[in-house]
Design a protein around this motif. Sequence first.
Motif, PDB file in Angstrom:
ATOM      1  N   VAL A 160       0.859  -1.193   0.000  1.00 12.83           N
ATOM      2  CA  VAL A 160       0.000   0.000   0.000  1.00 12.83           C
ATOM      3  C   VAL A 160       0.886   1.231   0.000  1.00 12.83           C
ATOM      4  CG1 VAL A 160      -1.893   1.232   1.135  1.00 12.83           C
ATOM      5  CG2 VAL A 160      -1.763  -1.272   1.285  1.00 12.83           C
ATOM      6  N   GLY A 161       0.531   2.223  -0.813  1.00 13.07           N
ATOM      7  CA  GLY A 161       1.290   3.465  -0.883  1.00 13.07           C
ATOM      8  C   GLY A 161       0.386   4.608  -1.288  1.00 13.07           C
ATOM      9  N   GLY A 162       0.978   5.750  -1.583  1.00 20.53           N
ATOM     10  CA  GLY A 162       0.215   6.891  -2.058  1.00 20.53           C
ATOM     11  C   GLY A 162      -0.858   7.336  -1.092  1.00 20.53           C
ATOM     12  N   SER A 163      -1.978   7.836  -1.622  1.00 22.72           N
ATOM     13  CA  SER A 163      -3.069   8.345  -0.787  1.00 22.72           C
ATOM     14  C   SER A 163      -3.737   7.237   0.009  1.00 22.72           C
ATOM     15  CB  SER A 163      -4.101   9.062  -1.661  1.00 22.72           C
ATOM     16  OG  SER A 163      -4.691   8.178  -2.587  1.00 22.72           O
ATOM     17  N   ALA A 164      -3.708   6.007  -0.517  1.00 28.84           N
ATOM     18  CA  ALA A 164      -4.323   4.896   0.213  1.00 28.84           C
ATOM     19  C   ALA A 164      -3.601   4.676   1.542  1.00 28.84           C
ATOM     20  CB  ALA A 164      -4.295   3.626  -0.626  1.00 28.84           C
ATOM     21  N   GLU A 200      10.306  -2.858  -8.476  1.00 27.05           N
ATOM     22  CA  GLU A 200       9.331  -2.637  -7.408  1.00 27.05           C
ATOM     23  C   GLU A 200       8.080  -3.449  -7.707  1.00 27.05           C
ATOM     24  OE1 GLU A 200       8.524   1.492  -6.595  1.00 27.05           O
ATOM     25  OE2 GLU A 200      10.501   2.090  -7.332  1.00 27.05           O
ATOM     26  N   ASN A 201       7.318  -3.766  -6.659  1.00 29.68           N
ATOM     27  CA  ASN A 201       6.048  -4.437  -6.851  1.00 29.68           C
ATOM     28  C   ASN A 201       4.910  -3.417  -6.866  1.00 29.68           C
ATOM     29  OD1 ASN A 201       6.887  -7.053  -7.217  1.00 29.68           O
ATOM     30  ND2 ASN A 201       6.617  -7.664  -5.079  1.00 29.68           N
ATOM     31  N   TYR A 202       3.789  -3.833  -7.408  1.00 30.13           N
ATOM     32  CA  TYR A 202       2.625  -2.954  -7.446  1.00 30.13           C
ATOM     33  C   TYR A 202       2.131  -2.670  -6.030  1.00 30.13           C
ATOM     34  CZ  TYR A 202       1.945  -3.275 -12.500  1.00 30.13           C
ATOM     35  OH  TYR A 202       2.087  -3.163 -13.858  1.00 30.13           O
ATOM     36  N   LYS A 203       1.674  -1.434  -5.831  1.00 21.79           N
ATOM     37  CA  LYS A 203       1.066  -1.048  -4.566  1.00 21.79           C
ATOM     38  C   LYS A 203      -0.302  -0.421  -4.828  1.00 21.79           C
ATOM     39  CE  LYS A 203       5.291  -0.301  -1.866  1.00 21.79           C
ATOM     40  NZ  LYS A 203       5.999   0.615  -0.946  1.00 21.79           N
ATOM     41  N   MET A 204      -1.205  -0.632  -3.911  1.00 24.35           N
ATOM     42  CA  MET A 204      -2.501   0.035  -3.991  1.00 24.35           C
ATOM     43  C   MET A 204      -2.292   1.488  -3.578  1.00 24.35           C
ATOM     44  SD  MET A 204      -6.049  -0.808  -1.952  1.00 24.35           S
ATOM     45  CE  MET A 204      -5.493  -0.105  -0.396  1.00 24.35           C
ATOM     46  N   VAL A 233     -13.147   0.697  -6.303  1.00 27.19           N
ATOM     47  CA  VAL A 233     -12.163   0.859  -7.379  1.00 27.19           C
ATOM     48  C   VAL A 233     -10.775   0.895  -6.748  1.00 27.19           C
ATOM     49  CG1 VAL A 233     -11.404   2.269  -9.312  1.00 27.19           C
ATOM     50  CG2 VAL A 233     -13.841   2.184  -8.719  1.00 27.19           C
ATOM     51  N   ILE A 234      -9.970  -0.099  -7.085  1.00 32.85           N
ATOM     52  CA  ILE A 234      -8.614  -0.221  -6.540  1.00 32.85           C
ATOM     53  C   ILE A 234      -7.616   0.181  -7.614  1.00 32.85           C
ATOM     54  CG2 ILE A 234      -6.907  -1.816  -5.587  1.00 32.85           C
ATOM     55  CD1 ILE A 234      -9.309  -3.556  -4.667  1.00 32.85           C
ATOM     56  N   VAL A 235      -6.827   1.198  -7.333  1.00 31.64           N
ATOM     57  CA  VAL A 235      -5.816   1.679  -8.285  1.00 31.64           C
ATOM     58  C   VAL A 235      -4.454   1.166  -7.839  1.00 31.64           C
ATOM     59  CG1 VAL A 235      -4.786   3.689  -9.405  1.00 31.64           C
ATOM     60  CG2 VAL A 235      -7.198   3.744  -8.717  1.00 31.64           C
ATOM     61  N   LEU A 236      -3.794   0.443  -8.739  1.00 29.37           N
ATOM     62  CA  LEU A 236      -2.482  -0.152  -8.463  1.00 29.37           C
ATOM     63  C   LEU A 236      -1.419   0.571  -9.285  1.00 29.37           C
ATOM     64  CD1 LEU A 236      -3.622  -3.861  -8.846  1.00 29.37           C
ATOM     65  CD2 LEU A 236      -3.189  -2.708  -6.670  1.00 29.37           C
ATOM     66  N   SER A 237      -0.272   0.797  -8.682  1.00 25.68           N
ATOM     67  CA  SER A 237       0.806   1.474  -9.395  1.00 25.68           C
ATOM     68  C   SER A 237       2.134   0.776  -9.116  1.00 25.68           C
ATOM     69  CB  SER A 237       0.892   2.938  -8.962  1.00 25.68           C
ATOM     70  OG  SER A 237       1.945   3.603  -9.639  1.00 25.68           O
ATOM     71  N   GLN A 238       2.930   0.638 -10.178  1.00 22.14           N
ATOM     72  CA  GLN A 238       4.276   0.071 -10.050  1.00 22.14           C
ATOM     73  C   GLN A 238       5.276   1.165 -10.395  1.00 22.14           C
ATOM     74  OE1 GLN A 238       5.553  -2.898 -12.931  1.00 22.14           O
ATOM     75  NE2 GLN A 238       6.617  -4.055 -11.337  1.00 22.14           N
TER      76      GLN A 238
END
Length: 564
Positions: free
Chosen positions: A310-314, A381-385, A371-376
């Motif tokens: 988990v990263g970002g605003s989540a 790096e691995n994807y994070k929500m 709605v789950i937004v994933l970013s790599q």
Amino acid sequence: MKTAVALIAAGLVAILLGIGFRTVWAPPETLSASYSAGESTAPVTVIEPAVFGVHDERVDISVEADGEFLLAVGRAGDVEAWVGEAAHTAISAVDGGQLQAEIVEGEAEVPNPAGSDLWVSEETANGSTEHRWIEPAEGEWSILLAADGKQPAPATVTVSWPNDSSTPWSMVLFIIGALLAVLGLALAVLARRGGSDAGGPDAGSRIGHPEAAVAGASAGSAAGQRVRGRAETVAGRLVKPVFAVAAAGALAATVLQPARAAESSAASSEAGTAYPVLLDGQLNRILDSVAAAVAAGDSAQDAKELTSRVGGSALTLREANYAVRAENSDVAAPAPVAAEPLRTAMVSTTASWPRTAVAVTQGKDNQVPQVIVLSQGGPRENYKMVEAVQMLPGTTFPQVASEAGGTAAVAPDAADGLLHAPKDALELLAANLNGGKNADKVAKNTFTDQIRSFQDAQVKANENADITFSRKVAPDSVRALKTADGGAMVFGYISNVMSSVPAEPGATVELSDEFATLAGERSTTSGVDVTYGESVAVYVPPTGAKEPVSVIGVAQDLVDAKIK
């Protein structure tokens, strides 16, 4: 008679040769090529796409190593990006019965590649393994071999594939041999018949007449020559088509080679095709991992449990929620994250980083779809929500299906056929939430109605304070993916600061329990800035559309409170 014997002998030789081509000289059923780097210390070995093109149907990869190692399959570009500047052994092709390879100098150590989201599949082995190559999907694929990123990677590789063990020339030889033998037998029979006529009843009557005997012999010889001439003519007519068939077979083999080359050229021309950066299996695996990390974090109310996925605003919203709930149990927990059922998904076909994928799920504990937004962020790096928003009542997620199985990403500041650039669309929404601006550009929705009601209530309830609201879009949070109709789904984070200052000097502003938890004070005479985080998902129509920007989903929570 000599010609007949020669033809029969030639026929038998041809038949024996045909048998030999199918037995003693038969080609092997399997071909193989090997490579061993000997004392290579490179931490990674890459088997490149051309190696798997050695056969259309089956290729087997045999790997030998000292100890445990990883065999991972990924898109060729992804494997190349992950390897980056690392020292590695690149096994590039099969040539002359040998695997062609090159040892590339570079970094002596890399992170352990096990568990990377780039891999479509991976397996571990100890000492050796046999891997049957199966192309996961369209496109070019590579195999990455590594120990733990520090120890030398396996570099003893054998590739084997079925050989074309058919022997079409043996059948040609059987046919030619049979025809020659039959022709030889036919000539022998005709020759024998000619000999019987010369020694028949008429022969005795010619004894007393030398002239007649000579004439008879001469006639017999001429007859023999005529018979032989006819037999040879028949032989020529029978043998020529056989060689014509053989020549046609050779010509067909020659013509097939350029056709295959053209096929290969056509395949390589498709190399520029954009493919989704994640296959279904990868996306499902990532969602399972994200859901497990969120469940662990929510259960322990510990943000450290989230950081792997988990990263970002989540992460920002959940971390603040945990802190507030630790002091006030009446504060609602964030909506749980479910990996399934998966209702729809958007996966970027843009190969550069950062990469984006979106999943819409609704677990049993979710009242509305999420709605789950994933970013790599990069290849290692691995994807994070980075966002998890709840769809608003009455909204519909746009159609995202495409023939290629993915969709193109849109840069934050690029209109790219859209009514508004992604960042501009979020700025329009932020201004609309602040004071009702851009009402003609943002469709009416329940979120803006609730926000305005909350803001009006705060102003009325605090007669001793002047309250203002200001919003700012976080530039790094903006992500956008094209929809099937040419529009785009845009995701981003808006920081909403509610500033409260005493209406008169010396007046006191009282803080609610939630605000006090984050600010560390119950009241202030200088004022307080309370920050709310607003994760949003909006739909931006294509250029020329008459409808405005639509809010599809949101997640809002208290993030921070600071005394001025």
